[in-house]
Design an enzyme around this catalytic site. Structure first.
Site, short mmCIF file in Angstrom:
data_model
loop_
_atom_site.label_atom_id
_atom_site.label_comp_id
_atom_site.label_asym_id
_atom_site.label_seq_id
_atom_site.Cartn_x
_atom_site.Cartn_y
_atom_site.Cartn_z
CG HIS A 86 -1.61 -1.40 1.36
ND1 HIS A 86 -2.62 -1.86 0.57
CD2 HIS A 86 -1.29 -2.44 2.20
CE1 HIS A 86 -2.92 -3.10 0.93
NE2 HIS A 86 -2.14 -3.48 1.91
CD GLU A 123 -1.65 -3.65 5.24
OE1 GLU A 123 -2.86 -3.40 5.05
OE2 GLU A 123 -1.03 -4.55 4.65
CG HIS A 178 0.98 -6.75 2.58
ND1 HIS A 178 0.05 -5.90 2.03
CD2 HIS A 178 1.84 -7.07 1.58
CE1 HIS A 178 0.32 -5.72 0.74
NE2 HIS A 178 1.40 -6.42 0.44
CD GLU A 260 -1.16 -9.91 4.83
OE1 GLU A 260 -1.12 -9.03 5.72
OE2 GLU A 260 -1.68 -9.73 3.71
ZN ZN Z 1 -1.81 -5.26 2.94
#
Ligand code: ZN
Length: 296
Positions: A86, A123, A178, A260
């Site tokens: 992102h 995030e 992430h 993640e």
């Molecule tokens: Zn993400």
């Protein structure tokens, strides 16, 4: 890092109603779970498994590999691309990041806003912080390190550009960083591996096997350094999922995985993700995982 970390959650909550493309804004927000941000939140109501006691020690590191000593340059000559998931500014560019790009198997939106902790730590700020920390550690070991973005872009890059960055660099390894957006009680980290895809621009035949090796090293070293355990809500406790719907993996021609690092929507995981000292350990874990893969 910086004041962006303290931007209140209401910024996100207001995004969809006020954006010119309100519907697109909702899609972006919801897609934070299932787009190129990973797999979290698919089963937000599911209780954690009985084996997920937070006090249990992290998985043993099967490699038993020692960290490099200061001054050693074991990664000299290696090119590593880190992809901070992102972009902190995506929230202000909903229309731009909603445009569709070709990921081989289908067309998917350029990027998403990502998720945030309930306290408002985005995030996108987390991923950039961990990527920068990891870059410093990898460079200290002699690697050439490139980030797909370093917080200076207005938005994005799009997921196809993120893949292309690794390809163009001829990277020896790429890790997309992430944190997830699942429900409370969903805890732990997981690594997303590329599945076999051969359609349109996507052909992962050459990267499936080395990417799994990269993922296995990443899992072992991340667990060792952070004390976190494999996800209790994705991957049946293995710490791995295989996906064929992520443009960042489908379009990669070099070994690549996503990690993640935890679930931002769980209070206990969020305590870790918002702790700079923990993020430094996460960076060490990622660095050592990449180093072990490249030494393999
Ligand atoms: Zn993400």
């Amino acid at each position: 890092m910086s004041s962006q970390n303290r931007r209140p959650l209401r910024t996100f909550l207001l995004l969809a109603p006020v954006a010119p493309l309100a519907f697109a804004g909702v899609l972006v927000w919801q897609a934070a779970d299932g787009d190129d941000s990973g797999a979290g939140g698919r089963e937000p109501g599911r209780a954690p498994s009985a084996s997920s006691s937070p006090s249990r020690p992290a998985d043993a590191d099967p490699t038993q590999r020692k960290d490099p000593e200061v001054g050693e340059k074991p990664l000299a000559g290696k090119v590593i691309v880190l992809d901070p998931g992102h972009n902190p500014h995506n929230r202000d560019h909903v229309a731009e990041i909603s445009r569709k790009v070709d990921i081989g198997t289908f067309r998917k939106q350029c990027d998403t806003t990502g998720t945030a902790t309930n306290g408002g730590y985005a995030e996108a700020d987390f991923t950039l912080d961990v990527a920068r920390r990891t870059r410093a550690l990898l460079r200290a070991q002699g690697a050439e390190v490139r980030l797909t973005h370093d917080g200076s872009r207005a938005y994005g890059p799009c997921i196809d550009e993120r893949a292309e960055a690794g390809n163009r660099a001829g990277a020896d390894a790429v890790v997309s960083i992430h944190a997830d957006g699942g429900g409370p009680g969903a805890r732990g980290f997981h690594v997303i591996l590329p599945g076999r895809v051969s359609e349109g621009k996507a052909d992962t035949a050459a990267i499936v096997k080395p990417s799994r090796k990269l993922g296995e090293e990443l899992k072992a070293h991340f667990a060792k350094r952070t004390g976190s355990k494999p996800s209790n809500y994705v991957g049946n406790g293995t710490g791995f999922t295989v996906r064929t719907d992520l443009g960042g993996l489908n379009l990669s021609t070099v070994p690549k995985v996503f990690i993640e690092c935890g679930n931002m929507r769980d209070a206990k995981d969020a305590d870790r993700l918002t702790d700079a000292a923990w993020r430094q350990r996460a960076a060490h874990g990622i660095t050592n995982g990449i180093g072990a893969f490249l030494a393999g």
